[in-house]
Each structure stands twice: as C-alpha cells, then as structure tokens.
Design a protein around this motif. Structure first.
Motif, PDB file in Angstrom:
ATOM      1  N   GLY A  50      21.229  -4.013 -27.362  1.00 43.70           N
ATOM      2  CA  GLY A  50      22.321  -4.477 -28.204  1.00 43.70           C
ATOM      3  C   GLY A  50      23.459  -5.141 -27.456  1.00 43.70           C
ATOM      4  O   GLY A  50      24.418  -5.605 -28.063  1.00 43.70           O
ATOM      5  N   ARG A  51      23.388  -5.233 -26.147  1.00 45.11           N
ATOM      6  CA  ARG A  51      24.437  -5.877 -25.358  1.00 45.11           C
ATOM      7  C   ARG A  51      23.904  -7.178 -24.781  1.00 45.11           C
ATOM      8  O   ARG A  51      23.008  -7.160 -23.927  1.00 45.11           O
ATOM      9  N   PRO A  52      24.420  -8.309 -25.218  1.00 43.33           N
ATOM     10  CA  PRO A  52      23.930  -9.589 -24.698  1.00 43.33           C
ATOM     11  C   PRO A  52      24.189  -9.712 -23.196  1.00 43.33           C
ATOM     12  O   PRO A  52      25.150  -9.172 -22.671  1.00 43.33           O
ATOM     13  N   ALA A  53      23.309 -10.427 -22.518  1.00 38.10           N
ATOM     14  CA  ALA A  53      23.450 -10.682 -21.088  1.00 38.10           C
ATOM     15  C   ALA A  53      23.341 -12.178 -20.852  1.00 38.10           C
ATOM     16  O   ALA A  53      22.592 -12.865 -21.543  1.00 38.10           O
ATOM     17  N   THR A  54      24.109 -12.695 -19.892  1.00 36.40           N
ATOM     18  CA  THR A  54      24.049 -14.127 -19.576  1.00 36.40           C
ATOM     19  C   THR A  54      23.915 -14.324 -18.070  1.00 36.40           C
ATOM     20  O   THR A  54      24.311 -13.472 -17.275  1.00 36.40           O
ATOM     21  N   THR A  55      23.359 -15.457 -17.718  1.00 33.76           N
ATOM     22  CA  THR A  55      23.282 -15.874 -16.324  1.00 33.76           C
ATOM     23  C   THR A  55      23.495 -17.382 -16.276  1.00 33.76           C
ATOM     24  O   THR A  55      23.332 -18.068 -17.296  1.00 33.76           O
ATOM     25  N   THR A  56      23.866 -17.882 -15.113  1.00 31.70           N
ATOM     26  CA  THR A  56      24.117 -19.301 -14.949  1.00 31.70           C
ATOM     27  C   THR A  56      23.178 -19.876 -13.899  1.00 31.70           C
ATOM     28  O   THR A  56      23.067 -19.337 -12.797  1.00 31.70           O
ATOM     29  N   PHE A  57      22.499 -20.963 -14.262  1.00 24.37           N
ATOM     30  CA  PHE A  57      21.648 -21.695 -13.338  1.00 24.37           C
ATOM     31  C   PHE A  57      22.411 -22.941 -12.902  1.00 24.37           C
ATOM     32  O   PHE A  57      22.911 -23.686 -13.744  1.00 24.37           O
ATOM     33  N   GLU A  58      22.489 -23.173 -11.603  1.00 28.52           N
ATOM     34  CA  GLU A  58      23.192 -24.346 -11.090  1.00 28.52           C
ATOM     35  C   GLU A  58      22.173 -25.412 -10.726  1.00 28.52           C
ATOM     36  O   GLU A  58      21.187 -25.147 -10.042  1.00 28.52           O
ATOM     37  N   ILE A  59      22.419 -26.632 -11.199  1.00 25.62           N
ATOM     38  CA  ILE A  59      21.525 -27.752 -10.924  1.00 25.62           C
ATOM     39  C   ILE A  59      22.279 -28.835 -10.162  1.00 25.62           C
ATOM     40  O   ILE A  59      23.496 -28.968 -10.302  1.00 25.62           O
ATOM     41  N   VAL A  60      21.545 -29.592  -9.352  1.00 26.39           N
ATOM     42  CA  VAL A  60      22.134 -30.651  -8.536  1.00 26.39           C
ATOM     43  C   VAL A  60      21.355 -31.940  -8.759  1.00 26.39           C
ATOM     44  O   VAL A  60      20.124 -31.926  -8.776  1.00 26.39           O
ATOM     45  N   ASN A  61      22.063 -33.047  -8.921  1.00 28.07           N
ATOM     46  CA  ASN A  61      21.428 -34.361  -9.013  1.00 28.07           C
ATOM     47  C   ASN A  61      21.260 -34.887  -7.588  1.00 28.07           C
ATOM     48  O   ASN A  61      22.225 -35.281  -6.945  1.00 28.07           O
ATOM     49  N   THR A  62      20.032 -34.885  -7.087  1.00 23.61           N
ATOM     50  CA  THR A  62      19.761 -35.360  -5.731  1.00 23.61           C
ATOM     51  C   THR A  62      19.381 -36.841  -5.708  1.00 23.61           C
ATOM     52  O   THR A  62      19.068 -37.369  -4.641  1.00 23.61           O
ATOM     53  N   GLY A  63      19.429 -37.481  -6.851  1.00 23.62           N
ATOM     54  CA  GLY A  63      19.072 -38.899  -6.932  1.00 23.62           C
ATOM     55  C   GLY A  63      20.237 -39.810  -6.630  1.00 23.62           C
ATOM     56  O   GLY A  63      21.324 -39.376  -6.226  1.00 23.62           O
ATOM     57  N   THR A  64      20.026 -41.102  -6.853  1.00 25.55           N
ATOM     58  CA  THR A  64      21.060 -42.102  -6.575  1.00 25.55           C
ATOM     59  C   THR A  64      21.665 -42.688  -7.847  1.00 25.55           C
ATOM     60  O   THR A  64      22.541 -43.537  -7.771  1.00 25.55           O
ATOM     61  N   THR A  65      21.169 -42.249  -8.992  1.00 25.20           N
ATOM     62  CA  THR A  65      21.705 -42.701 -10.275  1.00 25.20           C
ATOM     63  C   THR A  65      22.076 -41.484 -11.111  1.00 25.20           C
ATOM     64  O   THR A  65      21.587 -40.381 -10.860  1.00 25.20           O
ATOM     65  N   PRO A  66      22.934 -41.657 -12.118  1.00 27.16           N
ATOM     66  CA  PRO A  66      23.292 -40.513 -12.964  1.00 27.16           C
ATOM     67  C   PRO A  66      22.061 -39.892 -13.628  1.00 27.16           C
ATOM     68  O   PRO A  66      21.104 -40.594 -13.956  1.00 27.16           O
ATOM     69  N   LEU A  67      22.123 -38.598 -13.792  1.00 28.95           N
ATOM     70  CA  LEU A  67      21.023 -37.815 -14.372  1.00 28.95           C
ATOM     71  C   LEU A  67      21.464 -37.310 -15.733  1.00 28.95           C
ATOM     72  O   LEU A  67      22.593 -36.862 -15.890  1.00 28.95           O
ATOM     73  N   LYS A  68      20.581 -37.393 -16.711  1.00 33.51           N
ATOM     74  CA  LYS A  68      20.917 -36.923 -18.053  1.00 33.51           C
ATOM     75  C   LYS A  68      19.950 -35.821 -18.462  1.00 33.51           C
ATOM     76  O   LYS A  68      18.741 -35.991 -18.382  1.00 33.51           O
ATOM     77  N   LEU A  69      20.513 -34.684 -18.869  1.00 29.33           N
ATOM     78  CA  LEU A  69      19.693 -33.616 -19.432  1.00 29.33           C
ATOM     79  C   LEU A  69      19.473 -33.960 -20.896  1.00 29.33           C
ATOM     80  O   LEU A  69      20.415 -33.961 -21.691  1.00 29.33           O
ATOM     81  N   ASP A  70      18.238 -34.271 -21.266  1.00 27.26           N
ATOM     82  CA  ASP A  70      17.926 -34.663 -22.634  1.00 27.26           C
ATOM     83  C   ASP A  70      17.874 -33.458 -23.562  1.00 27.26           C
ATOM     84  O   ASP A  70      18.315 -33.532 -24.705  1.00 27.26           O
ATOM     85  N   ASN A  71      17.317 -32.345 -23.066  1.00 25.87           N
ATOM     86  CA  ASN A  71      17.201 -31.143 -23.890  1.00 25.87           C
ATOM     87  C   ASN A  71      16.997 -29.942 -22.978  1.00 25.87           C
ATOM     88  O   ASN A  71      16.406 -30.061 -21.917  1.00 25.87           O
ATOM     89  N   VAL A  72      17.504 -28.807 -23.415  1.00 22.89           N
ATOM     90  CA  VAL A  72      17.263 -27.540 -22.742  1.00 22.89           C
ATOM     91  C   VAL A  72      16.856 -26.586 -23.854  1.00 22.89           C
ATOM     92  O   VAL A  72      17.667 -26.263 -24.722  1.00 22.89           O
ATOM     93  N   GLN A  73      15.599 -26.167 -23.852  1.00 29.13           N
ATOM     94  CA  GLN A  73      15.052 -25.406 -24.973  1.00 29.13           C
ATOM     95  C   GLN A  73      14.452 -24.090 -24.510  1.00 29.13           C
ATOM     96  O   GLN A  73      13.645 -24.049 -23.585  1.00 29.13           O
ATOM     97  N   ALA A  74      14.836 -23.013 -25.204  1.00 25.11           N
ATOM     98  CA  ALA A  74      14.313 -21.685 -24.904  1.00 25.11           C
ATOM     99  C   ALA A  74      12.981 -21.465 -25.604  1.00 25.11           C
ATOM    100  O   ALA A  74      12.682 -22.097 -26.613  1.00 25.11           O
ATOM    101  N   SER A  75      12.205 -20.511 -25.054  1.00 27.40           N
ATOM    102  CA  SER A  75      10.893 -20.227 -25.623  1.00 27.40           C
ATOM    103  C   SER A  75      10.979 -19.399 -26.903  1.00 27.40           C
ATOM    104  O   SER A  75       9.998 -19.295 -27.627  1.00 27.40           O
ATOM    105  N   CYS A  76      12.133 -18.777 -27.177  1.00 25.94           N
ATOM    106  CA  CYS A  76      12.276 -18.019 -28.425  1.00 25.94           C
ATOM    107  C   CYS A  76      13.746 -18.001 -28.840  1.00 25.94           C
ATOM    108  O   CYS A  76      14.622 -18.388 -28.071  1.00 25.94           O
ATOM    109  N   GLY A  77      14.013 -17.495 -30.036  1.00 25.71           N
ATOM    110  CA  GLY A  77      15.371 -17.462 -30.574  1.00 25.71           C
ATOM    111  C   GLY A  77      16.265 -16.411 -29.936  1.00 25.71           C
ATOM    112  O   GLY A  77      17.481 -16.436 -30.122  1.00 25.71           O
ATOM    113  N   CYS A  78      15.703 -15.488 -29.175  1.00 20.98           N
ATOM    114  CA  CYS A  78      16.505 -14.443 -28.540  1.00 20.98           C
ATOM    115  C   CYS A  78      17.181 -14.949 -27.265  1.00 20.98           C
ATOM    116  O   CYS A  78      18.002 -14.262 -26.679  1.00 20.98           O
ATOM    117  N   THR A  79      16.839 -16.155 -26.849  1.00 20.14           N
ATOM    118  CA  THR A  79      17.390 -16.746 -25.638  1.00 20.14           C
ATOM    119  C   THR A  79      18.133 -18.023 -26.011  1.00 20.14           C
ATOM    120  O   THR A  79      17.594 -18.863 -26.719  1.00 20.14           O
TER     121      THR A  79
END
Length: 151
Positions: A50-79
């Motif tokens: 009953g107590r929600p938990a969160t974590t943070t993932f850090e991402i880095v753009n290692t390319g030479t052009t801007p990077l766009k995250l199109d979608n970030v989708q969880a495998s179920c509704g609990c996430t």
C-alpha cells in the motif's frame, strides 16, 4: 517463364537492399546507439503493501544531435513512468521517474520500454517484494488497560 521473372526480380531486389546496408569498407552500416542509461535495473528490496515506491533512471544523450523520447511505456498499470517530452541536447542528461504502487503482495518484476528517435528502444526493469503490513499500527498492550484502571 513468369515464375523465372519473379525469382529474378526478387533476387535483384534483395541485392539492392543489401547494397544499401553495406558501406565502402564492406561492413554493415548500423545506427549508433545514442541513448545511454546509467543503470537500467532497480531493485526496491522489500516494500510495505500500500505504499508507493519510486526510483529515477538517468539517461544521457551520447549523440551529436538532440534526442527525443517518443514514448515511455510500462508493462502494466501498477507501474507509472514520468518523463520530459523536451528534446535532450547532445551530452545532456534527463531523468525518467518510475513509480510502483505496491498494491499486490509478493515478488514483482516489471519492465518499462523507452522508445526514442522514432524506432529505437531500451528496456528498464524494476523489481522487489511487497510484504503485507499489520492490520494495526501496534499490537494491543494489556499494560495500558491496567494503567487506565489505576488512574
């Protein structure tokens, strides 16, 4: 005769496709991976039910052009993932916050798919174990009742 023509056409088409996928040195061309995730897994350990938990993932753009995250989708509704839709500049970092609602008791492993630059993907994984919390905050103490009777 028609079958021979179809076979020849398919052969020529496959050669043309292969020729486009090979550079002048004879090696296959691949798109460089421009999204680097410092840690792509997180184990919450034991979480009270009953107590929600969160974590943070850090991402880095290692390319030479801007990077766009199109979608970030969880495998179920609990996430639930939360991320910025702003482009990530070359060399810059961004964060994806992933929450888990810890409603169901027991061990869990959930995935989050990150889609970027139209068709490239990365997988994040969270895991842990949800334990059942006691019905009351503390067990009944008979001494408290005795003290109430004395006073």
């Amino acid at each position: 005769m028609k079958k021979l023509g179809i076979v020849i056409a398919l052969f020529v088409t496959s050669l043309a496709v292969r020729a486009q996928a090979v550079n002048t040195h004879g090696t296959a061309l691949t798109r460089p991976d421009v999204l680097d995730i410092k840690e792509n897994t997180h184990n919450f350990g034991k979480i009270p039910q009953g107590r929600p938990a969160t974590t943070t993932f850090e991402i880095v753009n290692t390319g030479t052009t801007p990077l766009k995250l199109d979608n970030v989708q969880a495998s179920c509704g609990c996430t639930t993932p939360v991320w910025s839709r702003d482009p990530i500049a070359p060399g810059a970092t961004a964060k994806i916050v992933v929450g888990y609602n810890a409603y169901g008791e027991g061990a869990f492993t959930k995935t989050v798919t990150v889609v970027y630059n139209t068709n490239m993907t990365k997988l994040l994984t969270i895991s842990g174990e949800v334990y059942k919390t006691p019905a009351t905050s503390a067990p009944d103490n008979a001494s408290v009742q005795l003290l109430k009777q004395i006073n």
